[in-house]
Write a protein that holds these residues in place. Structure first.
Motif, PDB file in Angstrom:
ATOM      1  N   SER A  74      38.112  44.604  48.056  1.00  0.00           N
ATOM      2  CA  SER A  74      37.151  43.655  47.487  1.00  0.00           C
ATOM      3  C   SER A  74      37.565  42.221  47.781  1.00  0.00           C
ATOM      4  O   SER A  74      36.711  41.348  47.972  1.00  0.00           O
ATOM      5  N   ALA A  75      38.873  41.950  47.865  1.00  0.00           N
ATOM      6  CA  ALA A  75      39.344  40.605  48.187  1.00  0.00           C
ATOM      7  C   ALA A  75      38.909  40.206  49.591  1.00  0.00           C
ATOM      8  O   ALA A  75      38.505  39.064  49.829  1.00  0.00           O
ATOM      9  N   ILE A  76      38.957  41.131  50.515  1.00  0.00           N
ATOM     10  CA  ILE A  76      38.518  40.859  51.890  1.00  0.00           C
ATOM     11  C   ILE A  76      37.029  40.522  51.904  1.00  0.00           C
ATOM     12  O   ILE A  76      36.605  39.564  52.556  1.00  0.00           O
ATOM     13  N   LYS A  77      36.233  41.271  51.148  1.00  0.00           N
ATOM     14  CA  LYS A  77      34.790  40.999  51.085  1.00  0.00           C
ATOM     15  C   LYS A  77      34.509  39.649  50.437  1.00  0.00           C
ATOM     16  O   LYS A  77      33.666  38.890  50.909  1.00  0.00           O
ATOM     17  N   LEU A  78      35.206  39.347  49.346  1.00  0.00           N
ATOM     18  CA  LEU A  78      35.005  38.074  48.667  1.00  0.00           C
ATOM     19  C   LEU A  78      35.385  36.910  49.574  1.00  0.00           C
ATOM     20  O   LEU A  78      34.700  35.888  49.613  1.00  0.00           O
ATOM     21  N   SER A  79      36.464  37.068  50.305  1.00  0.00           N
ATOM     22  CA  SER A  79      36.892  36.025  51.226  1.00  0.00           C
ATOM     23  C   SER A  79      35.864  35.821  52.338  1.00  0.00           C
ATOM     24  O   SER A  79      35.539  34.688  52.699  1.00  0.00           O
ATOM     25  N   ALA A  80      35.330  36.913  52.853  1.00  0.00           N
ATOM     26  CA  ALA A  80      34.301  36.815  53.889  1.00  0.00           C
ATOM     27  C   ALA A  80      33.043  36.131  53.354  1.00  0.00           C
ATOM     28  O   ALA A  80      32.301  35.507  54.117  1.00  0.00           O
ATOM     29  N   ASN A  81      32.824  36.223  52.053  1.00  0.00           N
ATOM     30  CA  ASN A  81      31.659  35.589  51.425  1.00  0.00           C
ATOM     31  C   ASN A  81      31.923  34.152  50.980  1.00  0.00           C
ATOM     32  O   ASN A  81      31.056  33.539  50.374  1.00  0.00           O
ATOM     33  N   GLY A  82      33.121  33.631  51.252  1.00  0.00           N
ATOM     34  CA  GLY A  82      33.395  32.221  50.990  1.00  0.00           C
ATOM     35  C   GLY A  82      34.433  31.905  49.944  1.00  0.00           C
ATOM     36  O   GLY A  82      34.715  30.741  49.691  1.00  0.00           O
ATOM     37  N   LEU A  83      35.038  32.891  49.296  1.00  0.00           N
ATOM     38  CA  LEU A  83      36.064  32.615  48.289  1.00  0.00           C
ATOM     39  C   LEU A  83      37.395  32.334  48.979  1.00  0.00           C
ATOM     40  O   LEU A  83      37.767  33.016  49.937  1.00  0.00           O
ATOM     41  N   THR A  84      38.105  31.326  48.492  1.00  0.00           N
ATOM     42  CA  THR A  84      39.438  31.014  49.014  1.00  0.00           C
ATOM     43  C   THR A  84      40.420  30.903  47.855  1.00  0.00           C
ATOM     44  O   THR A  84      40.027  30.708  46.709  1.00  0.00           O
ATOM     45  N   ASN A  86      43.660  28.543  47.146  1.00  0.00           N
ATOM     46  CA  ASN A  86      44.360  27.358  47.656  1.00  0.00           C
ATOM     47  C   ASN A  86      43.867  26.970  49.048  1.00  0.00           C
ATOM     48  O   ASN A  86      44.647  26.590  49.916  1.00  0.00           O
ATOM     49  N   GLY A  87      42.569  27.135  49.264  1.00  0.00           N
ATOM     50  CA  GLY A  87      41.952  26.750  50.530  1.00  0.00           C
ATOM     51  C   GLY A  87      42.133  27.743  51.656  1.00  0.00           C
ATOM     52  O   GLY A  87      41.709  27.489  52.776  1.00  0.00           O
ATOM     53  N   LYS A  88      42.755  28.885  51.383  1.00  0.00           N
ATOM     54  CA  LYS A  88      43.027  29.865  52.439  1.00  0.00           C
ATOM     55  C   LYS A  88      42.179  31.113  52.249  1.00  0.00           C
ATOM     56  O   LYS A  88      42.050  31.630  51.143  1.00  0.00           O
ATOM     57  N   SER A  89      41.637  31.613  53.345  1.00  0.00           N
ATOM     58  CA  SER A  89      40.894  32.863  53.330  1.00  0.00           C
ATOM     59  C   SER A  89      41.866  34.028  53.348  1.00  0.00           C
ATOM     60  O   SER A  89      43.026  33.890  53.749  1.00  0.00           O
ATOM     61  N   LYS A  90      41.389  35.173  52.935  1.00  0.00           N
ATOM     62  CA  LYS A  90      42.193  36.402  52.959  1.00  0.00           C
ATOM     63  C   LYS A  90      42.330  36.859  54.400  1.00  0.00           C
ATOM     64  O   LYS A  90      41.351  36.901  55.141  1.00  0.00           O
ATOM     65  N   GLN A  91      43.526  37.186  54.797  1.00  0.00           N
ATOM     66  CA  GLN A  91      43.745  37.673  56.146  1.00  0.00           C
ATOM     67  C   GLN A  91      43.006  38.991  56.341  1.00  0.00           C
ATOM     68  O   GLN A  91      43.035  39.867  55.476  1.00  0.00           O
TER      69      GLN A  91
END
Length: 115
Positions: A74-84, A86-91
């Motif tokens: 779910s973290a990968i999906k949230l990151s792909a949808n714009g959540l960061t 500390n300004g960093k996307s999920k690898q």
């Protein structure tokens, strides 16, 4: 008629810009978190409560450990949808615009590389 059409185009472009905006989990309020696809009112409340209780999230692993309902997938999906965090996307998260669009489908249909 032309004025209405141009106004519609301008409003659409502005809305599209907001849709792809990055939201930092450590700075966002509930409304901003709710704007991320995959985060509803219950999850945004859990995020805010945990942030208030334990301070800012250090990284994605910290967010996953502290907030119920957010794990690797779910973290990968949230990151792909714009959540960061500390300004960093999920690898491992692909940018939202690159997923499932016509351009991506066209790339899949290209003929194989020649030998």
């Amino acid at each position: 008629m032309l004025k209405k059409f141009l106004l519609f185009i301008a409003a659409s472009l502005m809305a599209a810009g907001f849709a792809f905006a990055q939201v930092d989990v450590n700075k966002a309020d509930q409304a901003a978190l709710d704007g991320i696809r995959g985060i509803g009112p219950a999850m945004s409340k859990r995020i805010l409560e945990e942030r208030q209780k334990g301070g800012s999230f250090k990284d994605w692993a910290d967010l996953e450990n502290r907030v119920k309902g957010i794990k690797e997938k779910s973290a990968i999906k949230l990151s792909a949808n714009g959540l960061t965090v500390n300004g960093k996307s999920k690898q491992g998260a692909a940018p939202q615009a690159a997923k499932g669009g016509k351009a991506a489908q066209a790339d899949e249909k290209q003929e194989p590389a020649r030998k």
